[in-house]
Motif scaffolding. Structure first.
Motif, PDB file in Angstrom:
ATOM      1  N   GLY A  20       0.829  -1.210   0.000  1.00  5.90           N
ATOM      2  CA  GLY A  20       0.000   0.000   0.000  1.00  5.90           C
ATOM      3  C   GLY A  20       0.861   1.257   0.000  1.00  5.90           C
ATOM      4  O   GLY A  20       0.571   2.224  -0.722  1.00  5.90           O
ATOM      5  N   HIS A  44       3.876   1.425  -1.167  1.00 15.01           N
ATOM      6  CA  HIS A  44       4.490   1.509  -2.492  1.00 15.01           C
ATOM      7  C   HIS A  44       3.546   2.219  -3.468  1.00 15.01           C
ATOM      8  O   HIS A  44       3.956   3.115  -4.211  1.00 15.01           O
ATOM      9  CB  HIS A  44       4.835   0.091  -2.990  1.00 15.01           C
ATOM     10  CG  HIS A  44       5.513   0.086  -4.326  1.00 15.01           C
ATOM     11  ND1 HIS A  44       5.644  -1.048  -5.074  1.00 15.01           N
ATOM     12  CD2 HIS A  44       6.091   1.076  -5.046  1.00 15.01           C
ATOM     13  CE1 HIS A  44       6.272  -0.753  -6.199  1.00 15.01           C
ATOM     14  NE2 HIS A  44       6.555   0.529  -6.205  1.00 15.01           N
ATOM     15  N   ALA A  45       2.258   1.840  -3.434  1.00 17.04           N
ATOM     16  CA  ALA A  45       1.275   2.494  -4.304  1.00 17.04           C
ATOM     17  C   ALA A  45       1.220   3.991  -4.006  1.00 17.04           C
ATOM     18  O   ALA A  45       1.212   4.834  -4.913  1.00 17.04           O
ATOM     19  CB  ALA A  45      -0.102   1.860  -4.107  1.00 17.04           C
ATOM     20  N   GLU A  46       1.214   4.306  -2.717  1.00 14.60           N
ATOM     21  CA  GLU A  46       1.074   5.697  -2.317  1.00 14.60           C
ATOM     22  C   GLU A  46       2.276   6.549  -2.734  1.00 14.60           C
ATOM     23  O   GLU A  46       2.119   7.647  -3.278  1.00 14.60           O
ATOM     24  CB  GLU A  46       0.934   5.730  -0.794  1.00 14.60           C
ATOM     25  CG  GLU A  46      -0.018   6.755  -0.312  1.00 14.60           C
ATOM     26  CD  GLU A  46      -0.341   6.524   1.149  1.00 14.60           C
ATOM     27  OE1 GLU A  46      -0.513   7.511   1.844  1.00 14.60           O
ATOM     28  OE2 GLU A  46      -0.402   5.353   1.592  1.00 14.60           O
TER      29      GLU A  46
END
Lengths: 280, 377
Positions: free
Chosen positions: B279, B281-283
């Motif tokens: 999560g 990493h996505a952010e």
């Protein structure tokens, strides 16, 4: 392209048509579907040599954002992906559906079904604008479907943020607009922060089309859409809890879209695994 | 969103990357945090290297995109941070460049670019933090000098600075935004007392500065008398543009290190931890894209990043805190050991939602200036 879709939807799918659609569950407006086809919504990424518009993912993302804003019903992603593969899909003459994340949308209304829908069981769908069937198993999500879904979520997030801000500016309590209260302001500010962050992720993913960018966009856009709808509902107070006000439709559709790419945990696992790979 | 680069930008990146690869291996390690004179010399020395190689003015001379490439490449290569040169290069310098006279620009800008002088910032006061316009430090005219009395707080690098960009009240009778002036004050002037403040991370990163009858030449005022608020806003909008670009790159590197560490220790087998890392990493990927987006906007709008920087600051500061909280999950009990990596970073991350405008003030800015909601209370 975006202005064209926005104009078409404003003219053909405004507040009155939205209300009518809610009162006729399971019915798809075929006339509107053909107009979408004529506007190039489905043939957008098909090469001009094959009768398409010859544009790419960045333009498709803009068009699907508009669809998300307007709560446009129908198996838009599946029909868009079928353009050039299923006769009539590109032109909006055929309604095409298929499995997405263990669900099938609009199975009863579709002219063509792509993919395996054996064992599909109808649900009493939470969203009056999306008839649903459940499948025994979920297949791997198509990256373009994940991205276009994220674009719809982004459009919805932008719309619920606008609705909340409009209401906060005009609704008065205690002698002033409720938007003058910091507690309300901060809800709206966070909606914008999530929407802008998701927008950068979605638009970049449309350029790179890489799996990590697409799944990042999916996670951010899901969050922006679901939390945006909930905060919009909260800002509207009692009115937000009514059937009449459109925010519940945004929330319910956003919930459905969060399932299309499979559970969010699968995208998180993919993003985690990407941390161990060579940097892109 | 345009992610393509011009041939000049591609060439700039390649040249910079090659230069960094040649220079960095021979660079001595940075001095310990408590060695302030050492840190000053180290940071100025690095700026001098950049200057000699033609990168000294990249923060002001270059386009937003080139600046972003510079921040990305230096961070990726592990080059030293801007450190003690921060205020000179990113606050005072750009302000003087935009608002100063020819004489002022010639006096102050070259030593900043050549890595010869350190600046600090005298904006916040004990009673003027997020509400900066409440500042009370007084300056009254005495011939061709101002006589300054008051105190400043949270002043980074005050112990080693040559100059201070100082906000003072020159007209106490005027509406509060209108009676402020911007002065350049020598830190060795009689009447300047610096008292270091210890942060919760244990280090002395900033100081209180007391000002007793400090004489500042009127010629050291930048901009018109009582126009200091507007002059300052030029600086602050500069700060909130690409300010975090390098840090976002750094956080993405930390995430990869955390994943590798979790794999090494077996913590990776915990799905909740893996998903938290995924999560994040996505952010951080999204925050990098947002940085690129803002730079694109700045490029089209002509240079000075606007209030959209508040959006980035809000998202980034909270993400950074979650990153280091997740680092603590990777470390387990070792997260309580100050000698372990990331533990001090976790402590210092707590300042990010406060410094340069708290998250609460940033939300007010977003609500009022971007969304157009009525002024809050």
């Amino acid at each position: 392209m975006r202005d064209g879709v926005r104009e078409l939807l404003a003219r053909r799918f405004g507040p009155r048509e939205l209300r009518d659609a809610v009162e006729r569950p399971g019915h798809l407006d075929r006339g509107l579907w053909r107009e979408l086809g004529a506007a190039g919504f489905f043939a957008l990424r098909l090469p001009e040599s094959e009768g398409g518009v010859g544009l790419g993912l960045p333009e498709a993302v803009l068009a699907f954002e508009e669809a998300g804003r307007a709560l446009l019903p129908g198996p838009l992603v599946a029909t868009h992906l079928a353009a050039g593969r299923v006769p009539g899909a590109a032109e909006g003459h055929a309604v095409v559906t298929g499995p997405l994340g263990g669900l099938v949308e609009w199975l009863g209304e579709a002219d063509v079904v792509r993919g395996d829908t054996a064992g599909a069981v109808p649900l009493r769908s939470v969203d009056p604008l999306t008839p649903l069937h459940r499948l025994p198993a979920a297949g791997a999500p198509d990256l373009v479907a994940v991205l276009l879904t994220a674009a719809e979520q982004l459009g919805s997030a932008g719309r619920t943020c606008e609705l909340a801000v409009q209401h906060a500016r005009t609704r008065e309590q205690f002698g002033r607009p409720v938007g003058a209260f910091q507690a309300v302001q901060h809800l709206c500010a966070d909606m914008l922060v999530r929407t802008r962050t998701a927008r950068a992720a979605v638009h970049a993913a449309a350029v790179t089309a890489g799996p990590a960018d697409v799944h990042a966009a999916r996670l951010l856009a899901d969050e922006a859409a679901v939390r945006g709808a909930r905060d919009c509902l909260q800002v509207h107070g009692g009115m937000g809890f009514t059937w009449e006000f459109e925010v519940h439709l945004h929330l319910k559709r956003a919930w459905i879209r969060t399932r299309r790419a499979g559970p969010a945990t699968e995208s998180e696992e993919l993003m985690a695994a990407a941390l161990l790979e060579k940097e892109d | 969103m345009d992610l393509t680069h011009t041939p000049e930008e591609v060439e700039f990146r390649a040249r910079l990357r090659a230069w960094l690869a040649g220079v960095l291996p021979a660079l001595p390690p940075p001095p310990p945090p408590e060695d302030w004179p050492g840190r000053r010399a180290y940071d100025l020395g690095w700026q001098r290297r950049l200057y000699d190689a033609g990168y000294g003015d990249v923060h002001w001379g270059a386009s937003p995109t080139v600046r972003l490439i510079f921040l990305e490449e230096t961070e990726r290569a592990g080059a030293p941070y801007v450190g003690a040169c921060f205020v000179g290069l990113l606050h005072a310098g750009p302000t003087i460049a935009a608002e100063g006279t020819e004489t002022q620009r010639e006096r102050w800008l070259p030593p900043i670019l050549r890595g010869e002088e350190v600046w600090c910032q005298g904006f916040s006061e004990p009673d003027a933090g997020s509400d900066l316009a409440a500042l009370r430090t007084r300056a009254h005219r005495d011939g061709d000098h101002y006589v300054v009395n008051g105190s400043k707080i949270w002043t980074s690098h005050a112990e080693v600075a040559d100059w201070c960009e100082l906000l003072v009240r020159t007209d106490p009778g005027a509406p509060r935004h209108r009676g402020i002036s911007w002065l350049a004050m020598r830190m060795d002037a009689p009447g300047v007392t610096v008292r270091p403040l210890r942060t919760l991370a244990g280090s002395t990163e900033f100081a209180e500065v007391f000002l007793d009858d400090v004489r500042v030449p009127v010629a050291h005022r930048v901009g018109a008398e009582n126009d200091g608020w507007r002059v300052t806003m030029v600086t602050l909008s500069f700060e909130r543009g690409t300010a975090f670009a390098g840090e976002v790159v750094a956080c993405r590197r930390v995430l990869r290190e955390l994943a590798a560490e979790a794999r090494r220790t077996g913590r990776w087998d915990d799905p909740a931890l893996r998903r938290a890392l995924g999560g994040l990493h996505a952010e951080f990927r999204a925050l990098w894209r947002l940085t690129q987006w803002n730079v694109g906007e700045a490029e089209r709008g002509g240079g000075v990043p606007g209030v959209t920087g508040s959006v980035l600051k809000l998202a980034y500061s909270h993400a950074r805190q979650r990153l280091y909280d997740t680092a603590a999950e990777v470390l387990g009990a070792q997260a309580l050991d100050l000698d372990r990596p990331w533990v001090l970073d976790r402590l210092s991350s707590l300042s990010y939602t406060i410094a340069a405008g708290t998250s609460q003030i940033q939300r007010n800015i977003v609500a009022e200036r971007i969304l157009g909601l009525p002024k809050g209370r």
